[in-house]
Design an enzyme around this catalytic site. Structure first.
Site, PDB file in Angstrom:
ATOM      1  CG  ASN A  85      -7.192   3.211   0.613  1.00  0.00           C
ATOM      2  OD1 ASN A  85      -6.408   3.562   1.499  1.00  0.00           O
ATOM      3  ND2 ASN A  85      -8.386   3.760   0.476  1.00  0.00           N
ATOM      4  CB  ILE A 132      -8.275   8.595   0.807  1.00  0.00           C
ATOM      5  CG1 ILE A 132      -8.602   8.477   2.289  1.00  0.00           C
ATOM      6  CG2 ILE A 132      -8.451   7.247   0.125  1.00  0.00           C
ATOM      7  CD1 ILE A 132      -8.643   9.777   3.024  1.00  0.00           C
ATOM      8  CG  HIS A 135       0.007   6.488  -0.438  1.00  0.00           C
ATOM      9  ND1 HIS A 135      -0.760   7.593  -0.124  1.00  0.00           N
ATOM     10  CD2 HIS A 135      -0.825   5.424  -0.325  1.00  0.00           C
ATOM     11  CE1 HIS A 135      -1.992   7.218   0.158  1.00  0.00           C
ATOM     12  NE2 HIS A 135      -2.059   5.899   0.042  1.00  0.00           N
ATOM     13  CG  HIS A 169      -1.881   1.146   1.248  1.00  0.00           C
ATOM     14  ND1 HIS A 169      -2.626   1.486   2.353  1.00  0.00           N
ATOM     15  CD2 HIS A 169      -2.204   2.081   0.320  1.00  0.00           C
ATOM     16  CE1 HIS A 169      -3.369   2.534   2.103  1.00  0.00           C
ATOM     17  NE2 HIS A 169      -3.116   2.932   0.870  1.00  0.00           N
ATOM     18  CG  HIS A 213      -4.436   3.899  -3.718  1.00  0.00           C
ATOM     19  ND1 HIS A 213      -5.644   4.532  -3.501  1.00  0.00           N
ATOM     20  CD2 HIS A 213      -3.717   4.057  -2.582  1.00  0.00           C
ATOM     21  CE1 HIS A 213      -5.638   5.055  -2.287  1.00  0.00           C
ATOM     22  NE2 HIS A 213      -4.491   4.786  -1.708  1.00  0.00           N
TER      23      HIS A 213
END
Length: 823
Positions: free
Chosen positions: A677, A823, A486, A481, A673
């Site tokens: 997520n 997010i 990110h 993740h 993602h």
């Protein structure tokens, strides 16, 4: 028709007066058709009328020639009383009238997101008047009076209307007819606070309105020394940039890159690189010292965007006890990216035996062969691709001694083997937990199986699963993740803003996938991954969490393996097969993440292919695109500079190269993602299903007599004490709830067309095809979830796999693929 009046003729045989009226300007909405009006008698004899109604009941009109013009939102036409007979001959003086125009009147309508300034501010604004926005229209043509820039005309935009969500401003401009096309607008904010500029529409051109999609914060004039530039929605490769915009394009990119100096302020719009040197806080407490990630061989890491943050001065709710659910979630749960095919036997560690102990696994063939129904040997099962593994052994083992020095946590290296049954589901076979050599303690390793013949071994199996689940969620959050989405995307965001002009087609293509990521990553560095942040407080590596992420980046991350097909092939979960759907044959047919993910991957790739081939019909255009080549070079040499010399970086020479690169970035930011997520709360909100930490060692590891008796007498108490504490569980549940939530204004993959795409007919058609395919995918996924033969996504108590469904409403829905990491 009455014939008593002299005729109007189309032939002039007597002297005429020619009157030429040069209008200083006219409204560009005007439709002007001016021809010669020839009258036998002077104009005062025959009445001329201006009317906006050609069917007036008072007269019967005949429209000889039309001078139609626009004024004050009304259209007027010039008519002559039609009772005049027509003739072929004119023998009296006439008047010849003609007009030429030298200006256009252009109206700018500016939309700004409404903010709640409070009662006092509204009262003050009402008394002293509104602040303005200063707009400066820039010609796309080179101004002969200026040095390498287009002509500009400035005007003030005044507030004219407030709606529920927006404040509208209006400005008017007189543009000379030789001004050329407007290619950009410079904006200054004369308010005393930042505003969010949504869009600008310029109306009054013969070819229709000009749109500028801004979607950006504008700082007050007193806080910035430069004007913000917004280009129109028309896209240009660098070599195709109109002459009046070239310098503006170059200067904007120079400003966005910054000079690498000074402290960044929140109002800055500079994209610069930095290492992760702001996670610790040893100046407050030496225990909060954390290593710098990036810029060293010991701790390589992707670069982040440099901010002004201070650097340190020192470097089951879902059958959670069920083995079937434990296995199913490796294919359709929150972390479906770690399961891999076992390709070799026996299992061996690649770590140095002198430091960590014997490399041989404790998992013997007898343990496996006693549980594989229908097969005789391990080799046979491996050849048939029926044996799979979660392998957290070599990555975690070097950190076992470090983590064990911390309070209320522990760690092992672990391996978990699974067998693929005839029903297409996975069955767990064995868990191996290993402690390396620590000081004078020798290596310790033990295996645990679900085929327990007594309650003691059954509880040991449950405890072993708890450790593996903690290992899995740690790998999920820190690597699959955080690191793989990110963290690695941030350099792409920076390089895209530094090297690609906002009018570049590839910038427009990438932009939706890169929105909001810098902001959310900055918040993560402050709250989640910082020293004493949520991750360190609640996950098993604690203070070593980000350091472990750096090791994974060093040993495991390759850009060319981040696209879904290559990722699946690398893990042995698929092989290339030209006869199979998507060109891949899956090792496990009912693999929901892979099956649905490949639908999204192919849809993205087709859209990117159509887009790239339109703007780059030949490889030579790609190789000669200076901005594009600088972008890709900077991604490797600055954004991922610790891996810049790796041989696996793709070249960027052909359309295929560019399509593969862009598709991979788009996949990472959107579907990858989403898969890691938006299922976090569904599976991890109930902490026994995915505990983030195992606080105690296994009862069989060097136990005292009292510890063993406590386990035998109250095994459930031992399990509860191994789980996260109440505070940890509550904090994780709260955070996962927030992270799994779709905002009401979420921007989903392929749902709404970007304005610049809509203006190009070819790109518009390609996007509509993309959008249509995504809608089809929604239906395909629904039908798969309704298929009772697919046991990994259908059945009593089974959570349907919807994470790859492209669209969703707000809230915690377990579906929806946003464009970007927001997010």
């Amino acid at each position: 028709m009455k014939s008593s009046l002299p005729l109007i003729s189309t032939k002039v045989v007597s002297p005429c007066i020619v009157m030429t009226t040069t209008k200083s300007h006219h409204n560009v909405k005007a439709l002007v058709t001016m021809k010669t009006l020839l009258l036998k008698k002077p104009l005062d004899v025959h009445s001329l009328f201006i009317t906006n109604n050609a069917s007036s009941s008072s007269y019967i009109w005949r429209k000889l020639d039309t001078y139609s013009f626009h004024k004050n939102n009304s259209t007027y036409n010039l008519f002559l009383k039609s009772s005049l007979p027509l003739s072929k001959k004119v023998i009296s003086p006439c008047i010849v009238m003609a007009t030429t125009k030298s200006h256009h009147n252009v109206k700018a309508l500016v939309s700004v997101k409404k903010s709640d300034d409070g009662l006092l501010k509204n009262l003050v604004t009402g008394i002293v008047g509104n602040n303005h926005l200063v707009l400066e229209l820039v010609s796309s043509e080179l101004d002969p009076k200026a040095d390498s820039k287009g002509e500009t005309i400035k005007g003030k935009a005044h507030e004219i209307e407030k709606t529920k969500d927006n404040v509208l401003y209006e400005a008017t401009f007189e543009l000379p007819t030789n001004f050329g096309n407007v290619g950009a607008v410079l904006v200054e904010n004369e308010h005393n606070k930042e505003i969010f500029l949504k869009n600008i529409v310029l109306d009054g051109f013969p070819d229709g309105p000009v749109h500028l999609n801004c979607q950006s914060w504008i700082q007050p004039k007193h806080d910035t020394h430069t004007k913000r530039v917004f280009f129109t929605n028309k896209m240009y490769l660098p070599s195709q940039t109109p002459s009046g915009l070239r310098k503006l394009r170059e200067n904007e990119l120079i400003e966005l890159r910054g000079n690498g100096e000074g402290e960044r302020k929140s109002s800055d719009r500079i994209y610069d690189y930095d290492v992760y040197n702001d996670l610790g806080d040893p100046d407050t407490n030496i225990a909060l010292k954390r290593p710098v990630l990036g810029g060293s061989k010991q701790y390589p890491y992707p670069r982040r965007c440099r901010t002004g943050r201070k650097h340190s001065n020192t470097g089951d709710k879902f059958f959670w006890l069920s083995d079937e659910e434990f296995a199913r979630e490796t294919l359709a749960g929150a972390n479906p990216n770690s399961i891999q095919l076992v390709k070799e036997w026996p299992l061996r560690s690649k770590l140095e035996s002198q430091i960590y102990g014997s490399p041989e696994s404790a998992i013997t063939r007898e343990v496996v062969e006693s549980q594989i129904i229908g097969y005789t040997t391990v080799e046979e099962v491996i050849q048939e691709k029926k044996l799979f593994m979660l392998d957290y052994h070599d990555l975690y083992l070097p950190y076992v001694s470090k983590v064990r020095e911390l309070k209320n946590t522990t760690l092992y290296g672990s391996r978990t083997l699974f067998f693929l049954t005839k029903q297409g589901t996975l069955k767990p076979l064995v868990i191996e937990l290993t402690r390396p050599i620590i000081g004078d303690k020798p290596q310790w390793k033990q295996i645990f199986t679900p085929a327990a013949s007594d309650s003691t071994n059954l509880w040991l199996w449950r405890l072993a699963k708890t450790h593996v689940l903690a290992h899995d969620i740690g790998y999920h959050e820190l690597i699959n993740h955080w690191l793989r989405t990110h963290c690695v995307v941030e350099p792409f965001v920076i390089a895209t803003n530094r090297q690609l002009s906002t009018m570049h087609p590839i910038y427009k293509l990438l932009h939706p996938h890169l929105r909001y990521t810098l902001e959310i990553n900055s918040l993560a560095r402050e709250i989640l991954i910082s020293a004493n942040g949520v991750i360190e407080d609640t996950f098993f590596p604690k203070k070593y969490s980000m350091e472990l992420s750096s090791v994974a980046y060093d040993k495991l991350w390759q850009f060319d393996l981040q696209g879904l097909p290559n990722d699946l092939i690398n893990r042995g979960m698929a092989v290339e097969d030209s006869n199979a759907q998507h060109g891949l044959k899956l090792a496990i047919e009912d693999y929901p993440f892979a099956n649905d993910g490949l639908l999204i991957w192919d849809a993205i790739k087709q859209w990117v292919t159509d887009y790239v081939n339109h703007y780059y019909p030949s490889p030579s255009i790609i190789e000669s695109d200076q901005e594009l080549q600088a972008w890709w070079t900077e991604v490797r040499t600055k954004g991922h500079s610790d891996k810049s010399e790796e041989p696996w970086w793709p070249n960027l020479k052909t359309q295929k190269d560019l399509v593969d690169i862009i598709t991979t970035i788009a996949w990472i930011a959107s579907a990858h993602h989403s898969a890691t997520n938006f299922a976090q709360y569904a599976y991890g909100g109930y902490f026994p299903n995915r505990p983030t930490i195992a606080r105690n060692n296994m009862p069989t590891e060097d136990p005292t007599k009292e510890e063993w008796e406590k386990f035998v007498n109250k095994p459930e108490q031992t399990l509860l004490e191994c789980f996260p504490s109440q505070i940890q569980a509550t904090l994780v549940m709260t955070i996962l709830n927030i992270l799994s939530y779709h905002s009401p204004d979420e921007e989903y993959l392929g749902q709404l067309i970007e304005p610049s795409w809509a203006e190009n007919p070819t790109i518009k058609v390609a996007f509509e095809k993309f959008n249509g395919r995504l809608k089809e995918i929604e239906g395909i996924i629904d039908s798969r979830n309704a298929n009772s033969n697919l046991k990994n996504r259908n059945g009593a108590g089974i959570v349907p796999y919807e994470l790859m469904k492209p669209f969703s409403g707000p809230g915690i829905t377990g579906k929806g693929v946003p464009y970007s990491i927001s997010i």
